[in-house]
Scaffold this active site. Structure first.
Site, PDB file in Angstrom:
ATOM      1  N   MET A 109       0.834  -1.210   0.000  1.00 18.41           N
ATOM      2  CA  MET A 109       0.000   0.000   0.000  1.00 18.41           C
ATOM      3  C   MET A 109       0.866   1.257   0.000  1.00 18.41           C
ATOM      4  O   MET A 109       0.919   2.000   1.005  1.00 18.41           O
ATOM      5  CB  MET A 109      -0.942  -0.036   1.214  1.00 18.41           C
ATOM      6  CG  MET A 109      -1.783  -1.298   1.288  1.00 18.41           C
ATOM      7  SD  MET A 109      -2.665  -1.652  -0.246  1.00 18.41           S
ATOM      8  CE  MET A 109      -4.045  -0.551  -0.058  1.00 18.41           C
ATOM      9  N   ILE A 111       2.355   4.114  -3.207  1.00 15.55           N
ATOM     10  CA  ILE A 111       2.504   4.419  -4.640  1.00 15.55           C
ATOM     11  C   ILE A 111       3.973   4.740  -4.916  1.00 15.55           C
ATOM     12  O   ILE A 111       4.521   5.684  -4.329  1.00 15.55           O
ATOM     13  CB  ILE A 111       1.596   5.591  -5.052  1.00 15.55           C
ATOM     14  CG1 ILE A 111       0.126   5.217  -4.801  1.00 15.55           C
ATOM     15  CG2 ILE A 111       1.812   5.954  -6.524  1.00 15.55           C
ATOM     16  CD1 ILE A 111      -0.839   6.377  -4.927  1.00 15.55           C
ATOM     17  N   LEU A 112       4.615   3.949  -5.752  1.00 12.90           N
ATOM     18  CA  LEU A 112       6.039   4.122  -6.038  1.00 12.90           C
ATOM     19  C   LEU A 112       6.260   5.262  -7.028  1.00 12.90           C
ATOM     20  O   LEU A 112       5.625   5.328  -8.064  1.00 12.90           O
ATOM     21  CB  LEU A 112       6.610   2.821  -6.601  1.00 12.90           C
ATOM     22  CG  LEU A 112       6.642   1.642  -5.619  1.00 12.90           C
ATOM     23  CD1 LEU A 112       6.945   0.341  -6.345  1.00 12.90           C
ATOM     24  CD2 LEU A 112       7.655   1.902  -4.509  1.00 12.90           C
ATOM     25  N   ASN A 134       1.993  -5.610 -10.134  1.00 16.46           N
ATOM     26  CA  ASN A 134       1.151  -5.290  -8.982  1.00 16.46           C
ATOM     27  C   ASN A 134      -0.190  -5.994  -9.088  1.00 16.46           C
ATOM     28  O   ASN A 134      -0.727  -6.144 -10.192  1.00 16.46           O
ATOM     29  CB  ASN A 134       0.919  -3.771  -8.915  1.00 16.46           C
ATOM     30  CG  ASN A 134       0.020  -3.381  -7.743  1.00 16.46           C
ATOM     31  OD1 ASN A 134       0.273  -3.746  -6.591  1.00 16.46           O
ATOM     32  ND2 ASN A 134      -1.072  -2.676  -8.047  1.00 16.46           N
ATOM     33  N   HIS A 136      -4.158  -5.883  -8.150  1.00  9.66           N
ATOM     34  CA  HIS A 136      -5.178  -4.886  -7.793  1.00  9.66           C
ATOM     35  C   HIS A 136      -6.560  -5.524  -7.828  1.00  9.66           C
ATOM     36  O   HIS A 136      -6.909  -6.181  -8.814  1.00  9.66           O
ATOM     37  CB  HIS A 136      -5.123  -3.695  -8.755  1.00  9.66           C
ATOM     38  CG  HIS A 136      -6.084  -2.608  -8.413  1.00  9.66           C
ATOM     39  ND1 HIS A 136      -6.011  -1.897  -7.220  1.00  9.66           N
ATOM     40  CD2 HIS A 136      -7.153  -2.123  -9.072  1.00  9.66           C
ATOM     41  CE1 HIS A 136      -6.998  -1.016  -7.173  1.00  9.66           C
ATOM     42  NE2 HIS A 136      -7.723  -1.146  -8.279  1.00  9.66           N
TER      43      HIS A 136
END
Ligand code: GRF
Length: 226
Positions: A109, A111-112, A134, A136
């Site tokens: 959790m 955001i890169l 990822n 989702h």
């Protein structure tokens, strides 16, 4: 000790190295661990699990499986007045040290930013070195971001949708917007409540993540043999 899959005849040095990033309960990580011990996962090494939360129960699952773990807590950076970009850059170095062929965000959790992503170029023009995927719990472009299952259930109750789903996608800077690799639809029925929908989604996630991971391992192998 790393978890090498039993089917593998090749030595651990030639097996694809996998790093998993988590934040919470780790059920999806557990699905990978279980698959790796039942030949459900192609030959590979789960070499490191990193969590951005020190108390993530998923860390215990990794330790129990003998997988090295690291905690890279954003809270520590905040306390030191360090930026998210610094956090991401240092996280990128931690991951680089593990020399991964594949990075899996399994309930991670966070955001890169490009401070991380630029270390692992994913554009199709160059043969990607390290792939980043990822998981989702929604269909592409449907409920990007957080609380996707809750938002899907709300939209169903408003008569806007009849199905949602799960996807595994390549990671780009825009959250949940990278190229989908695997998409699985999940019907929502009038008998469903939020809990039953969450159960359906999570069960679909476990098998979908293992399947998508195998797709990436095959892609890596294909690259190596080219
Ligand atoms: C999963 O539903 C994932 O899609 C979402 O967070 C949840 C993580 O669950 N981003 P777990 O940590 O794998 O149990």
């Amino acid at each position: 000790m790393t978890v090498a899959t039993p089917a593998s005849s090749s030595s651990s040095s030639t097996l694809s190295r996998v790093v998993v990033l988590i934040s919470g309960t780790g059920f999806n990580l557990q699905a990978l661990i279980d698959a790796s011990s039942t030949s459900g996962l192609l030959p590979s090494n789960l070499v490191l699990v990193i969590s951005n939360r020190a108390k993530a129960p998923g860390l215990d699952r990794a330790r129990h499986a003998g997988i090295p773990t690291k905690v890279h807590a954003l809270a520590t950076y905040r306390k030191a007045n360090k930026s998210r970009l610094e956090y991401d850059a240092d996280l990128g170095q931690l991951v680089l040290e593990a020399r991964p062929d594949l990075i899996i965000l399994a309930g991670f959790m966070h955001i890169l930013s490009t401070s991380f992503l630029d270390l692992f170029p994913q554009d199709s023009s160059s043969t990607p070195g390290t792939r980043i995927i990822n998981l989702h719990p929604a269909l592409p472009g449907q409920f990007d971001g957080i609380q996707a299952i809750e938002r899907a259930f709300e939209a169903f109750q408003q008569g806007k949708i009849t199905k949602t789903g799960v996807m595994v996608h390549r990671v780009v800077e825009t959250v949940d917007a990278g190229e989908p690799l695997l998409i699985k639809e999940v019907d929502i029925t009038p008998e469903d409540d939020l809990q039953s929908l969450e159960n359906k989604i999570h069960n679909m996630e476990y098998s979908t993540l293992v399947e998508a991971t195998n797709m990436m391992l095959l892609e890596i192998q294909a690259d190596r043999s080219n």
